[in-house]
Design a protein around this motif. Structure first.
Motif, PDB file in Angstrom:
ATOM      1  N   GLY A 346       0.784  -1.230   0.000  1.00 49.09           N
ATOM      2  CA  GLY A 346       0.000   0.000   0.000  1.00 49.09           C
ATOM      3  C   GLY A 346       0.813   1.277   0.000  1.00 49.09           C
ATOM      4  N   PRO A 347       1.794   1.423   0.922  1.00 51.65           N
ATOM      5  CA  PRO A 347       2.559   2.670   0.968  1.00 51.65           C
ATOM      6  C   PRO A 347       3.427   2.903  -0.272  1.00 51.65           C
ATOM      7  CG  PRO A 347       2.752   1.455   3.036  1.00 51.65           C
ATOM      8  CD  PRO A 347       2.109   0.540   2.047  1.00 51.65           C
ATOM      9  N   MET A 348       3.621   1.851  -1.105  1.00 48.70           N
ATOM     10  CA  MET A 348       4.457   1.976  -2.297  1.00 48.70           C
ATOM     11  C   MET A 348       3.641   1.915  -3.579  1.00 48.70           C
ATOM     12  SD  MET A 348       7.679  -0.471  -1.287  1.00 48.70           S
ATOM     13  CE  MET A 348       8.383  -0.270  -2.915  1.00 48.70           C
ATOM     14  N   ALA A 349       2.314   1.934  -3.464  1.00 46.35           N
ATOM     15  CA  ALA A 349       1.478   1.698  -4.642  1.00 46.35           C
ATOM     16  C   ALA A 349       1.750   2.707  -5.755  1.00 46.35           C
ATOM     17  CB  ALA A 349       0.000   1.734  -4.244  1.00 46.35           C
ATOM     18  N   GLY A 350       1.882   3.983  -5.394  1.00 44.58           N
ATOM     19  CA  GLY A 350       2.131   4.997  -6.409  1.00 44.58           C
ATOM     20  C   GLY A 350       3.468   4.806  -7.091  1.00 44.58           C
ATOM     21  N   ARG A 351       4.502   4.454  -6.315  1.00 41.83           N
ATOM     22  CA  ARG A 351       5.838   4.289  -6.892  1.00 41.83           C
ATOM     23  C   ARG A 351       5.936   3.043  -7.769  1.00 41.83           C
ATOM     24  NH1 ARG A 351       8.959   4.548  -1.449  1.00 41.83           N
ATOM     25  NH2 ARG A 351       6.825   4.335  -0.658  1.00 41.83           N
ATOM     26  N   VAL A 352       5.313   1.957  -7.339  1.00 40.81           N
ATOM     27  CA  VAL A 352       5.328   0.749  -8.169  1.00 40.81           C
ATOM     28  C   VAL A 352       4.555   1.004  -9.460  1.00 40.81           C
ATOM     29  CG1 VAL A 352       4.633  -1.670  -8.318  1.00 40.81           C
ATOM     30  CG2 VAL A 352       5.598  -0.783  -6.192  1.00 40.81           C
ATOM     31  N   ALA A 353       3.413   1.670  -9.341  1.00 36.56           N
ATOM     32  CA  ALA A 353       2.624   1.987 -10.532  1.00 36.56           C
ATOM     33  C   ALA A 353       3.406   2.880 -11.478  1.00 36.56           C
ATOM     34  CB  ALA A 353       1.313   2.666 -10.131  1.00 36.56           C
ATOM     35  N   SER A 354       4.111   3.870 -10.933  1.00 36.58           N
ATOM     36  CA  SER A 354       4.866   4.776 -11.802  1.00 36.58           C
ATOM     37  C   SER A 354       6.050   4.066 -12.442  1.00 36.58           C
ATOM     38  CB  SER A 354       5.351   5.992 -11.005  1.00 36.58           C
ATOM     39  OG  SER A 354       6.356   5.639 -10.071  1.00 36.58           O
ATOM     40  N   ALA A 355       6.705   3.172 -11.692  1.00 38.86           N
ATOM     41  CA  ALA A 355       7.814   2.412 -12.279  1.00 38.86           C
ATOM     42  C   ALA A 355       7.307   1.542 -13.418  1.00 38.86           C
ATOM     43  CB  ALA A 355       8.484   1.560 -11.201  1.00 38.86           C
ATOM     44  N   PHE A 356       6.167   0.893 -13.199  1.00 38.38           N
ATOM     45  CA  PHE A 356       5.564   0.046 -14.232  1.00 38.38           C
ATOM     46  C   PHE A 356       5.189   0.885 -15.451  1.00 38.38           C
ATOM     47  CE2 PHE A 356       2.455  -2.329 -16.509  1.00 38.38           C
ATOM     48  CZ  PHE A 356       2.664  -3.666 -16.219  1.00 38.38           C
ATOM     49  N   ARG A 357       4.478   1.988 -15.222  1.00 40.32           N
ATOM     50  CA  ARG A 357       4.014   2.807 -16.339  1.00 40.32           C
ATOM     51  C   ARG A 357       5.174   3.446 -17.093  1.00 40.32           C
ATOM     52  NH1 ARG A 357      -0.471   4.516 -12.763  1.00 40.32           N
ATOM     53  NH2 ARG A 357      -2.387   3.620 -13.599  1.00 40.32           N
ATOM     54  N   THR A 358       6.180   3.926 -16.353  1.00 38.29           N
ATOM     55  CA  THR A 358       7.302   4.580 -17.019  1.00 38.29           C
ATOM     56  C   THR A 358       8.053   3.598 -17.901  1.00 38.29           C
ATOM     57  OG1 THR A 358       7.533   6.169 -15.217  1.00 38.29           O
ATOM     58  CG2 THR A 358       9.429   5.869 -16.658  1.00 38.29           C
ATOM     59  N   ALA A 359       8.306   2.405 -17.356  1.00 40.81           N
ATOM     60  CA  ALA A 359       9.030   1.407 -18.137  1.00 40.81           C
ATOM     61  C   ALA A 359       8.221   0.950 -19.342  1.00 40.81           C
ATOM     62  CB  ALA A 359       9.383   0.210 -17.247  1.00 40.81           C
ATOM     63  N   SER A 360       6.937   0.671 -19.145  1.00 46.33           N
ATOM     64  CA  SER A 360       6.130   0.146 -20.246  1.00 46.33           C
ATOM     65  C   SER A 360       5.748   1.240 -21.239  1.00 46.33           C
ATOM     66  CB  SER A 360       4.862  -0.524 -19.700  1.00 46.33           C
ATOM     67  OG  SER A 360       4.070   0.387 -18.965  1.00 46.33           O
ATOM     68  N   ALA A 361       5.483   2.458 -20.727  1.00 42.78           N
ATOM     69  CA  ALA A 361       5.066   3.541 -21.620  1.00 42.78           C
ATOM     70  C   ALA A 361       6.198   4.066 -22.475  1.00 42.78           C
ATOM     71  CB  ALA A 361       4.457   4.690 -20.811  1.00 42.78           C
ATOM     72  N   SER A 362       7.433   3.722 -22.127  1.00 44.77           N
ATOM     73  CA  SER A 362       8.562   4.204 -22.933  1.00 44.77           C
ATOM     74  C   SER A 362       8.489   3.682 -24.356  1.00 44.77           C
ATOM     75  CB  SER A 362       9.884   3.773 -22.285  1.00 44.77           C
ATOM     76  OG  SER A 362      10.007   2.355 -22.263  1.00 44.77           O
ATOM     77  N   GLY A 363       7.745   2.604 -24.576  1.00 50.49           N
ATOM     78  CA  GLY A 363       7.618   2.073 -25.932  1.00 50.49           C
ATOM     79  C   GLY A 363       6.690   2.882 -26.808  1.00 50.49           C
ATOM     80  N   ALA A 364       5.745   3.627 -26.211  1.00 54.66           N
ATOM     81  CA  ALA A 364       4.745   4.333 -27.006  1.00 54.66           C
ATOM     82  C   ALA A 364       5.328   5.457 -27.862  1.00 54.66           C
ATOM     83  CB  ALA A 364       3.637   4.856 -26.102  1.00 54.66           C
ATOM     84  N   PRO A 365       6.159   6.369 -27.306  1.00 52.27           N
ATOM     85  CA  PRO A 365       6.729   7.395 -28.188  1.00 52.27           C
ATOM     86  C   PRO A 365       7.655   6.813 -29.239  1.00 52.27           C
ATOM     87  CG  PRO A 365       7.666   7.539 -25.982  1.00 52.27           C
ATOM     88  CD  PRO A 365       6.519   6.596 -25.903  1.00 52.27           C
ATOM     89  N   LEU A 366       8.407   5.772 -28.861  1.00 50.80           N
ATOM     90  CA  LEU A 366       9.250   5.108 -29.847  1.00 50.80           C
ATOM     91  C   LEU A 366       8.389   4.512 -30.950  1.00 50.80           C
ATOM     92  CD1 LEU A 366      11.898   3.907 -30.898  1.00 50.80           C
ATOM     93  CD2 LEU A 366      11.572   1.994 -29.295  1.00 50.80           C
ATOM     94  N   GLY A 367       7.297   3.853 -30.564  1.00 52.95           N
ATOM     95  CA  GLY A 367       6.398   3.271 -31.557  1.00 52.95           C
ATOM     96  C   GLY A 367       5.761   4.321 -32.440  1.00 52.95           C
ATOM     97  N   ALA A 368       5.381   5.469 -31.850  1.00 56.73           N
ATOM     98  CA  ALA A 368       4.767   6.531 -32.646  1.00 56.73           C
ATOM     99  C   ALA A 368       5.727   7.040 -33.719  1.00 56.73           C
ATOM    100  CB  ALA A 368       4.330   7.679 -31.739  1.00 56.73           C
ATOM    101  N   LEU A 369       6.985   7.249 -33.336  1.00 58.03           N
ATOM    102  CA  LEU A 369       7.977   7.716 -34.307  1.00 58.03           C
ATOM    103  C   LEU A 369       8.274   6.637 -35.345  1.00 58.03           C
ATOM    104  CD1 LEU A 369      10.415   9.599 -31.905  1.00 58.03           C
ATOM    105  CD2 LEU A 369       8.666  10.565 -33.384  1.00 58.03           C
ATOM    106  N   LEU A 370       8.370   5.395 -34.901  1.00 55.88           N
ATOM    107  CA  LEU A 370       8.572   4.295 -35.853  1.00 55.88           C
ATOM    108  C   LEU A 370       7.387   4.194 -36.801  1.00 55.88           C
ATOM    109  CD1 LEU A 370      10.064   1.421 -33.659  1.00 55.88           C
ATOM    110  CD2 LEU A 370      11.201   2.620 -35.530  1.00 55.88           C
ATOM    111  N   GLY A 371       6.174   4.371 -36.267  1.00 57.89           N
ATOM    112  CA  GLY A 371       4.986   4.300 -37.102  1.00 57.89           C
ATOM    113  C   GLY A 371       4.994   5.359 -38.189  1.00 57.89           C
ATOM    114  N   GLY A 372       5.390   6.591 -37.820  1.00 58.60           N
ATOM    115  CA  GLY A 372       5.466   7.649 -38.818  1.00 58.60           C
ATOM    116  C   GLY A 372       6.500   7.344 -39.886  1.00 58.60           C
ATOM    117  N   ALA A 373       7.662   6.810 -39.473  1.00 59.53           N
ATOM    118  CA  ALA A 373       8.711   6.477 -40.432  1.00 59.53           C
ATOM    119  C   ALA A 373       8.284   5.327 -41.345  1.00 59.53           C
ATOM    120  CB  ALA A 373       9.995   6.118 -39.688  1.00 59.53           C
ATOM    121  N   VAL A 374       7.660   4.297 -40.749  1.00 57.15           N
ATOM    122  CA  VAL A 374       7.225   3.138 -41.541  1.00 57.15           C
ATOM    123  C   VAL A 374       6.117   3.531 -42.504  1.00 57.15           C
ATOM    124  CG1 VAL A 374       6.051   0.902 -41.386  1.00 57.15           C
ATOM    125  CG2 VAL A 374       7.954   1.411 -39.861  1.00 57.15           C
TER     126      VAL A 374
END
Length: 422
Positions: A346-374
């Motif tokens: 419980g006391p770490m819920a925000g930090r675990v969620a942010s670590a998860f989202r930051t790591a997983s969401a890092s693919g979205a901007p890369l994918g967006a740029l790759l999508g435009g190039a492709v």
């Protein structure tokens, strides 16, 4: 032989704050959907450059890489309710200013880039605070049902209700979808502010504790938790594909399928309709297979849907693919978020969620740029095929975490159906 299967079966109580949180989320999502559909259409009117159009989507993801971890640490330190309504009020004023600029004819690609970046920067605090707040509003065993109802309600408002409204609003002026979005942010802020204040359920921080040290705790917990680590990696791969698809979907529909604005709106509506159906079956699938194995099934179906979208040059094929993609995306999101909430202290819920989202969401901007190039190099359907490849990789990366020998941190985490021999 004994079987450990702890997946929530009960519905959450609407009293105690969950009903207001649900209403705020649904109202805000309605406005977000108007903006999300109108923004790429506005970008396409301002430029013919596929890469520039994709960059608008990329800027909407980039702040997660820069501020996501900080947002999670802040969410664990402050009153989460207050953080949420303050952020929503700020976003409402920001989008209202943008609507005014569009109405006065001052829209430009740089302005769109700034708006997308600023809104997501604020979202890093809001989303992590929301993830950490929900378990305090409902019983732990009803988290799965609460997430399913929350996400399904958002899809009803954002897809079935907002999607068809976009072309109608655009007839009245390009600024109208953004003005409506500003209003929903302000209404959502008022609803969240009315939630009952709760005493913080966190222990005092040790003397000398720093944001950097607290962020490190969240990162270490995520890395050491095998199911969460595997799901995070798979979500990263999926986000690369979805980033590529979403950033160029308007080009896929209007320039490859020649289906126009109405076809684009129909595709978004099909996705939302599928998401609603997925919300109805997400818990059922989790009960039968466990949350990690449910994600394996979902990823395989999504891969097939993306292949259909990328190969069949017919609007009905796109609609069928988007329907399937939406349904499975909802099942994925419900099980992924519930697994994260139930395995995080419980006391770490925000930090675990942010670590998860930051790591997983890092693919979205890369994918967006790759999508435009492709899209520029191989055609508007190329990003859908790229997405099919990344989803297939995600399925393979999840296989080890779905095996019966996954360690169980808590007996009621719902991560897997683990068979134990006496």
């Amino acid at each position: 032989m004994a079987t450990v299967t702890a997946v929530s079966r009960s519905a959450p109580e609407w009293r105690g704050g969950f009903g207001r949180l649900w209403t705020a989320a649904v109202v805000s999502r309605f406005g977000d959907a108007l903006r999300a559909a109108a923004l790429p259409l506005l970008a396409a009117r301002l430029t013919d450059d596929a890469f520039a159009i994709a960059a608008v989507t990329a800027c909407g993801y980039a702040p997660w890489l820069l501020f996501g971890l900080l947002g999670g640490a802040v969410a664990d330190r402050v009153d989460q309710r207050r953080a949420m309504w303050t952020v929503d009020a700020a976003r409402g004023l920001l989008v209202a200013g943008f609507a005014l600029a569009v109405g006065l004819g001052h829209a430009s690609i740089p302005l769109l880039l700034v708006l997308a970046f600023a809104l997501t920067t604020l979202q890093t605090v809001f989303d992590n605070a929301s993830t950490a707040l929900l378990p305090s509003l409902v019983d732990r065993e009803t988290l799965g049902g609460a997430n399913a109802r929350l996400m399904t309600g958002q899809q009803v408002a954002g897809g079935l209700l907002a999607g068809p409204c976009v072309p109608l609003l655009l007839v009245g002026g390009a600024f109208l979808p953004f003005a409506a979005d500003a209003g929903t942010y302000l209404l959502a802020a008022a609803l969240v502010a009315s939630l009952p204040a709760r005493p913080p359920g966190r222990q005092p921080r040790p003397a000398g504790s720093t944001l950097r040290a607290e962020i490190g705790e969240g990162l270490r917990f995520l890395w050491r938790d095998r199911p969460l680590r595997a799901v995070c990696a798979a979500t990263l791969l999926c986000n690369i594909g979805m980033g590529a698809l979403i950033a160029t979907l308007v080009l896929h529909v209007t320039r490859w399928l020649h289906a126009g604005t109405a076809g684009y709106a129909a595709g978004l509506t099909a996705y939302s309709a599928g998401s609603i159906a997925g919300g109805l079956v997400a818990q059922r699938i989790a009960r039968r297979a466990g949350r990690v194995r449910a994600l394996l099934f979902v990823g395989a179906v999504q891969t097939a849907a993306l292949l259909l979208i990328g190969c069949a040059r017919y609007l009905p094929a796109l609609l069928a693919g988007m329907l399937l993609l939406g349904a499975m995306s909802m099942v994925w999101n419900v099980n992924q978020v519930t697994l994260m909430q139930r395995r995080s202290p419980g006391p770490m819920a925000g930090r675990v969620a942010s670590a998860f989202r930051t790591a997983s969401a890092s693919g979205a901007p890369l994918g967006a740029l790759l999508g435009g190039a492709v899209a520029g190099a191989y055609g508007p359907n190329g990003p859908a095929l790229l997405a099919a490849g990344t989803f297939a990789l995600a399925v393979f990366s999840l296989i080890p975490a779905g095996k019966p020998d996954v360690s169980v941190v808590a007996p009621h985490d719902g991560a897997t159906r683990r068979h134990l021999t006496p």
